[in-house]
Design a protein around this motif. Structure first.
Motif, PDB file in Angstrom:
ATOM      1  N   PRO A  45      29.007  38.509  55.093  1.00 12.42           N
ATOM      2  CA  PRO A  45      29.654  37.879  55.833  1.00 12.42           C
ATOM      3  C   PRO A  45      31.326  37.412  55.393  1.00 12.42           C
ATOM      4  O   PRO A  45      32.610  37.170  55.054  1.00 12.42           O
ATOM      5  N   MET A  46      30.759  36.224  54.645  1.00 15.28           N
ATOM      6  CA  MET A  46      31.929  34.972  53.908  1.00 15.28           C
ATOM      7  C   MET A  46      32.829  35.716  53.017  1.00 15.28           C
ATOM      8  O   MET A  46      33.770  35.078  52.907  1.00 15.28           O
ATOM      9  N   SER A  47      31.719  36.858  52.111  1.00 12.29           N
ATOM     10  CA  SER A  47      32.362  37.067  50.508  1.00 12.29           C
ATOM     11  C   SER A  47      33.712  38.003  51.631  1.00 12.29           C
ATOM     12  O   SER A  47      34.828  38.055  50.937  1.00 12.29           O
ATOM     13  N   ILE A  48      33.776  38.866  52.509  1.00 14.57           N
ATOM     14  CA  ILE A  48      34.490  39.801  52.778  1.00 14.57           C
ATOM     15  C   ILE A  48      35.696  39.347  54.154  1.00 14.57           C
ATOM     16  O   ILE A  48      36.846  39.255  53.516  1.00 14.57           O
ATOM     17  N   ALA A  49      35.415  37.907  54.423  1.00 14.00           N
ATOM     18  CA  ALA A  49      36.248  37.072  55.762  1.00 14.00           C
ATOM     19  C   ALA A  49      37.091  36.639  54.355  1.00 14.00           C
ATOM     20  O   ALA A  49      38.275  36.601  54.165  1.00 14.00           O
ATOM     21  N   PHE A  50      36.200  35.741  53.328  1.00 12.07           N
ATOM     22  CA  PHE A  50      37.598  35.346  52.296  1.00 12.07           C
ATOM     23  C   PHE A  50      38.141  36.215  51.394  1.00 12.07           C
ATOM     24  O   PHE A  50      39.847  36.419  51.424  1.00 12.07           O
ATOM     25  N   LEU A  51      38.233  37.426  50.979  1.00 12.39           N
ATOM     26  CA  LEU A  51      38.797  38.548  50.575  1.00 12.39           C
ATOM     27  C   LEU A  51      39.422  39.113  51.528  1.00 12.39           C
ATOM     28  O   LEU A  51      41.057  39.156  50.687  1.00 12.39           O
ATOM     29  N   ALA A  52      39.421  39.043  52.912  1.00 16.32           N
ATOM     30  CA  ALA A  52      40.808  39.609  53.415  1.00 16.32           C
ATOM     31  C   ALA A  52      41.552  38.204  53.730  1.00 16.32           C
ATOM     32  O   ALA A  52      42.958  38.737  53.602  1.00 16.32           O
ATOM     33  N   TRP A  53      40.991  37.326  53.701  1.00 17.89           N
ATOM     34  CA  TRP A  53      41.800  36.189  53.934  1.00 17.89           C
ATOM     35  C   TRP A  53      42.648  36.401  52.903  1.00 17.89           C
ATOM     36  O   TRP A  53      43.749  35.895  52.176  1.00 17.89           O
ATOM     37  N   TYR A  54      42.674  36.421  51.317  1.00 16.33           N
ATOM     38  CA  TYR A  54      43.085  36.430  49.923  1.00 16.33           C
ATOM     39  C   TYR A  54      43.484  37.718  50.376  1.00 16.33           C
ATOM     40  O   TYR A  54      45.334  38.049  49.772  1.00 16.33           O
ATOM     41  N   LEU A  55      43.421  38.863  51.012  1.00 15.80           N
ATOM     42  CA  LEU A  55      44.163  39.946  50.984  1.00 15.80           C
ATOM     43  C   LEU A  55      45.749  40.066  51.823  1.00 15.80           C
ATOM     44  O   LEU A  55      46.488  40.083  51.520  1.00 15.80           O
ATOM     45  N   LEU A  56      45.667  39.265  52.257  1.00 15.34           N
ATOM     46  CA  LEU A  56      46.320  38.999  53.395  1.00 15.34           C
ATOM     47  C   LEU A  56      47.333  37.980  52.776  1.00 15.34           C
ATOM     48  O   LEU A  56      48.395  38.062  52.769  1.00 15.34           O
ATOM     49  N   TYR A  57      46.755  37.195  51.870  1.00 12.16           N
ATOM     50  CA  TYR A  57      48.407  36.363  50.960  1.00 12.16           C
ATOM     51  C   TYR A  57      48.147  37.404  50.274  1.00 12.16           C
ATOM     52  O   TYR A  57      49.560  36.709  49.806  1.00 12.16           O
ATOM     53  N   VAL A  58      47.834  37.965  49.442  1.00 17.12           N
ATOM     54  CA  VAL A  58      48.631  38.938  48.709  1.00 17.12           C
ATOM     55  C   VAL A  58      48.935  39.803  49.375  1.00 17.12           C
ATOM     56  O   VAL A  58      51.064  39.626  49.144  1.00 17.12           O
ATOM     57  N   LEU A  59      49.309  40.694  50.570  1.00 16.68           N
ATOM     58  CA  LEU A  59      50.356  41.224  50.539  1.00 16.68           C
ATOM     59  C   LEU A  59      51.945  40.493  51.372  1.00 16.68           C
ATOM     60  O   LEU A  59      52.654  40.837  51.678  1.00 16.68           O
ATOM     61  N   MET A  60      51.231  39.642  52.276  1.00 14.32           N
ATOM     62  CA  MET A  60      52.363  38.217  52.847  1.00 14.32           C
ATOM     63  C   MET A  60      53.146  38.274  51.961  1.00 14.32           C
ATOM     64  O   MET A  60      54.407  38.075  51.999  1.00 14.32           O
ATOM     65  N   SER A  61      53.141  38.368  50.746  1.00 14.04           N
ATOM     66  CA  SER A  61      53.748  37.444  49.527  1.00 14.04           C
ATOM     67  C   SER A  61      54.645  38.711  49.321  1.00 14.04           C
ATOM     68  O   SER A  61      55.749  38.428  48.683  1.00 14.04           O
ATOM     69  N   VAL A  78      55.685  28.844  53.975  1.00 10.69           N
ATOM     70  CA  VAL A  78      54.419  29.207  54.287  1.00 10.69           C
ATOM     71  C   VAL A  78      53.964  29.719  53.387  1.00 10.69           C
ATOM     72  O   VAL A  78      52.953  29.197  53.217  1.00 10.69           O
ATOM     73  N   ALA A  79      54.926  30.001  52.425  1.00  9.65           N
ATOM     74  CA  ALA A  79      53.903  30.534  51.141  1.00  9.65           C
ATOM     75  C   ALA A  79      52.882  29.673  50.056  1.00  9.65           C
ATOM     76  O   ALA A  79      52.073  29.715  49.843  1.00  9.65           O
ATOM     77  N   LEU A  80      53.852  28.674  49.988  1.00 14.27           N
ATOM     78  CA  LEU A  80      53.259  27.709  49.763  1.00 14.27           C
ATOM     79  C   LEU A  80      52.183  26.855  50.312  1.00 14.27           C
ATOM     80  O   LEU A  80      51.088  26.511  49.926  1.00 14.27           O
ATOM     81  N   VAL A  81      51.903  27.143  51.760  1.00 12.60           N
ATOM     82  CA  VAL A  81      51.570  26.290  52.625  1.00 12.60           C
ATOM     83  C   VAL A  81      49.547  27.609  52.530  1.00 12.60           C
ATOM     84  O   VAL A  81      48.778  26.513  52.256  1.00 12.60           O
ATOM     85  N   PHE A  82      50.090  28.672  52.392  1.00 13.08           N
ATOM     86  CA  PHE A  82      49.064  29.679  52.290  1.00 13.08           C
ATOM     87  C   PHE A  82      48.213  29.879  51.039  1.00 13.08           C
ATOM     88  O   PHE A  82      47.541  29.817  51.044  1.00 13.08           O
ATOM     89  N   GLY A  83      48.438  29.057  50.093  1.00  8.80           N
ATOM     90  CA  GLY A  83      48.462  29.199  48.685  1.00  8.80           C
ATOM     91  C   GLY A  83      47.799  27.582  48.500  1.00  8.80           C
ATOM     92  O   GLY A  83      46.691  27.777  48.117  1.00  8.80           O
ATOM     93  N   VAL A  84      47.860  26.559  48.820  1.00 11.35           N
ATOM     94  CA  VAL A  84      47.411  25.535  48.914  1.00 11.35           C
ATOM     95  C   VAL A  84      46.041  25.835  50.105  1.00 11.35           C
ATOM     96  O   VAL A  84      45.347  25.752  49.762  1.00 11.35           O
TER      97      VAL A  84
END
Length: 130
Positions: A45-61, A78-84
């Protein structure tokens, strides 16, 4: 590194080496299976959650440039905050896993390992007295 045929330390045996029956028995032990389930119940579950969060960051970028470019204060957007937050979430997951492992995994894993090592030592003693 030695290349002798005896299995030393905790290295897994190679295909040409005999596997200790205690190791094979441990893989079907209900306590070991429960330990694996406990580990997987955190990891997947943690891996799926982290990958979804990372995918959101990439897609939003890639596709949400206007939103990601929104200035929050000063020159911080917002991009800087997402990256941090990617770094923060990585360290947060590591801390959560450490706590989870200490609470739910370590004692049982140590018990099983000690049992396996003692059984292995007994078997080697028996082989040595033959």
């Amino acid at each position: 590194m030695t290349t002798d045929s005896k299995n030393q330390g905790s290295d897994p045996p190679g295909p040409d080496q005999d596997v200790n029956p205690a190791y094979l028995a441990m893989h079907s032990d209900p306590r070991f299976l429960a330990l694996k389930r406990s580990l997987y119940s955190f990891i997947f579950p943690m891996s799926i959650a982290f990958l979804a969060w990372y995918l959101l960051y990439v897609l939003m970028s890639a596709f949400g440039r206007d939103f990601m470019g929104t200035v929050l204060f000063g020159s911080t957007n917002v991009a800087l905050v997402f990256g941090v937050l990617q770094f923060v979430s990585t360290f947060g997951i590591a801390i959560l896993y450490t706590r989870y492992a200490r609470k739910k995994l370590d004692a049982q894993a140590t018990e099983l390992r000690d049992e396996l090592v003692k059984g292995d030592a007994r078997q080697k003693n028996q082989e040595g007295t033959r």
